[in-house]
Design an enzyme around this catalytic site. Structure first.
Site, mmCIF file in Angstrom:
data_model
loop_
_atom_site.group_PDB
_atom_site.id
_atom_site.type_symbol
_atom_site.label_atom_id
_atom_site.label_comp_id
_atom_site.label_asym_id
_atom_site.label_seq_id
_atom_site.Cartn_x
_atom_site.Cartn_y
_atom_site.Cartn_z
ATOM 1 N N GLY A 1 0.853 -1.149 -0.083
ATOM 2 C CA GLY A 1 0.100 0.092 0.062
ATOM 3 C C GLY A 1 0.886 1.334 -0.021
ATOM 4 O O GLY A 1 2.160 1.105 -0.178
ATOM 5 N N GLY A 2 0.294 2.232 0.099
ATOM 6 C CA GLY A 2 1.000 3.682 -0.030
ATOM 7 C C GLY A 2 1.837 3.727 1.247
ATOM 8 O O GLY A 2 3.028 4.635 1.400
ATOM 9 N N MET A 3 1.651 3.355 2.492
ATOM 10 C CA MET A 3 2.304 3.382 3.669
ATOM 11 C C MET A 3 2.894 2.032 4.178
ATOM 12 O O MET A 3 3.651 2.212 5.269
ATOM 13 C CB MET A 3 1.440 4.026 4.711
ATOM 14 C CG MET A 3 0.905 5.475 4.320
ATOM 15 S SD MET A 3 0.069 6.103 5.823
ATOM 16 C CE MET A 3 1.139 6.117 7.087
ATOM 17 N N VAL B 1 2.857 -5.733 3.392
ATOM 18 C CA VAL B 1 2.153 -6.860 4.283
ATOM 19 C C VAL B 1 2.823 -8.149 3.462
ATOM 20 O O VAL B 1 2.712 -8.360 2.552
ATOM 21 C CB VAL B 1 0.730 -6.902 4.033
ATOM 22 C CG1 VAL B 1 0.229 -8.101 5.085
ATOM 23 C CG2 VAL B 1 0.158 -5.478 4.753
ATOM 24 N N LYS C 1 3.145 -6.539 8.958
ATOM 25 C CA LYS C 1 2.969 -5.229 8.293
ATOM 26 C C LYS C 1 4.112 -4.502 8.554
ATOM 27 O O LYS C 1 4.410 -4.141 9.793
ATOM 28 C CB LYS C 1 1.697 -4.684 8.551
ATOM 29 C CG LYS C 1 1.745 -3.144 7.930
ATOM 30 C CD LYS C 1 0.128 -2.756 8.075
ATOM 31 C CE LYS C 1 -0.743 -2.574 6.518
ATOM 32 N NZ LYS C 1 -1.866 -1.874 6.691
ATOM 33 N N ASP D 1 -10.461 4.870 8.916
ATOM 34 C CA ASP D 1 -10.103 4.522 7.374
ATOM 35 C C ASP D 1 -11.089 3.405 6.889
ATOM 36 O O ASP D 1 -10.318 2.284 6.466
ATOM 37 C CB ASP D 1 -8.690 4.311 7.332
ATOM 38 C CG ASP D 1 -8.137 4.288 5.965
ATOM 39 O OD1 ASP D 1 -8.961 4.841 4.917
ATOM 40 O OD2 ASP D 1 -7.108 3.751 5.631
#
Length: 384
Positions: free
Chosen positions: A22-24, A27, A42, A134
């Site tokens: 993902g963006g941050m 995983v 993660k 989120d």
């Protein structure tokens, strides 16, 4: 810390295949060498910059690890290695709801069942004093046995105030599913998650995302009005979704009420109201709000939310209140004040190049043009 297959994290988690990026964070499927069990590991691409940051991360991770509900992916362990946060979570085999959306709308029975389970998980966490912040299709995992589990519960809470988000395009909350109070820097509560879930359910039923365009266009649109709920939806569905996506948080049902309503699906519609009567969610709901303490602004202008208090903290007692629906009239003023202070709320939903993104949506009042242009530059980068 090396985030590669075969690496050992914290001396016990052996990284296997990459499950997602993902963006941050990345995983990985991993094996807990100490307990001999598979986990999802993660690795976050952020840094805890000080001893205070590291202590806070550990304390908040401990709070989130106490969440125990069949609809919430369990946080098993957390720590920092070379000041980089990592999270070990329950491994759920299966797809995300986002992958189901690629085929268009879902059948209403599936939407009702998935939504009920998600709402029950949200209600549990809200009662524990934790807001997800989120809720989006990519954070809903669909297990082979029919369970729907909420992933990354409280990760926004865990990171805010703990790590430093300074890169262009990084923040907490997906622009397509943000609640208006997230976009305006307002108080966050369980109602924030209910709004995002409402957008998710609306997309599942119609096959269309309600807010589209650039980040500034999406933020501006939801500050002005609720999303359009198609008139052709059955009465019960339309009534619930309009209530969930009300601009004013106090006009939304709580997650328990959403779950109860979705459980009443009869194969065609939700158990609804007498058509001659007013909508069942027309009256403002008493929303239990969990205060978000310690808002600060980083030197680079990024707003960092310190998060909700730990479950059981006396300061986390719900405050029940009702809000008059005056939010619409004040939205433009709020947007000006907040955006002028440097608020930008874009997650790493891949942003288009700055050259292809108009700085300001068409039709914006003149007093908002400069703040929105500043927001555009913060997210996409200024012109070279």
């Amino acid at each position: 810390m090396s985030g590669q297959t075969g690496s050992l994290v914290a001396g016990r988690y052996l990284l296997g295949d990459l499950l997602g990026r993902g963006g941050m964070a990345d995983v990985f499927r991993a094996n807990d060498e100490r307990l001999g069990r598979p986990v999802a590991l993660k690795l976050l691409r952020v840094q805890a910059a000080s001893a205070t940051d590291r202590e806070r991360f550990a304390a908040e991770a401990h709070t989130l690890a106490r969440l125990d509900h069949p609809g919430v992916v369990t946080l098993l362990d957390a720590g920092l290695e070379d000041d980089q946060p990592w999270l070990a979570m329950q491994l759920v085999e299966g797809a995300t709801l986002a992958s189901r959306f690629t085929g268009g709308s879902l059948v209403p029975a599936d939407v009702a069942e998935i939504g009920r389970q998600v709402a029950e998980g949200l209600a549990y966490a809200h009662a524990c004093g934790v807001v997800h912040r989120d809720v989006k299709p990519g954070n809903i995992l669909l297990a082979p046995d029919g369970r729907a589990l909420i992933a990354d519960f409280g990760i926004a809470h865990l990171l805010d105030g703990t790590t430093r988000h300074t890169a262009v395009g990084q923040a907490i909350g997906s622009p397509a599913y943000l609640a208006p109070e997230q976009a305006s820097g307002g108080e966050l509560s369980g109602a924030t998650d209910v709004y995002s879930l409402g957008l998710l359910l609306l997309e599942a039923l119609t096959g269309e995302r309600r807010f589209r365009g650039t980040t500034t266009e999406m933020v501006y649109a939801r500050l002005q009005a609720p999303p359009e709920v198609p008139a052709e939806l059955p009465l019960g569905w339309g009534t619930l979704l309009r209530a969930m996506t009300s601009v004013a948080p106090g006009d939304r049902p709580n997650a328990d009420e959403v779950a109860t309503t979705l459980a009443g699906f009869d194969g065609e519609d939700l158990a609804a109201a007498d058509p001659e009567a007013t909508a069942p969610f027309a009256a403002p709901f008493a929303v239990a709000e969990v205060p978000v303490a310690g808002r600060t602004v980083e030197p680079d202008g990024t707003r960092v939310f310190a998060g909700v208090p730990a479950a059981g903290d006396a300061t986390a007692r719900p405050r029940v209140h009702r809000r008059a629906p005056s939010f619409l009239a004040a939205a433009a003023v709020v947007a000006v004040l907040v955006l002028l202070s440097g608020l930008w709320l874009a997650l790493r939903d891949p942003a288009p190049p700055a050259s292809s993104v108009p700085p300001v949506p068409s039709g914006v009042p003149s007093q908002l043009e400069s703040p929105l242009a500043d927001l555009h530059d913060a997210i996409h980068g200024g012109a070279e």
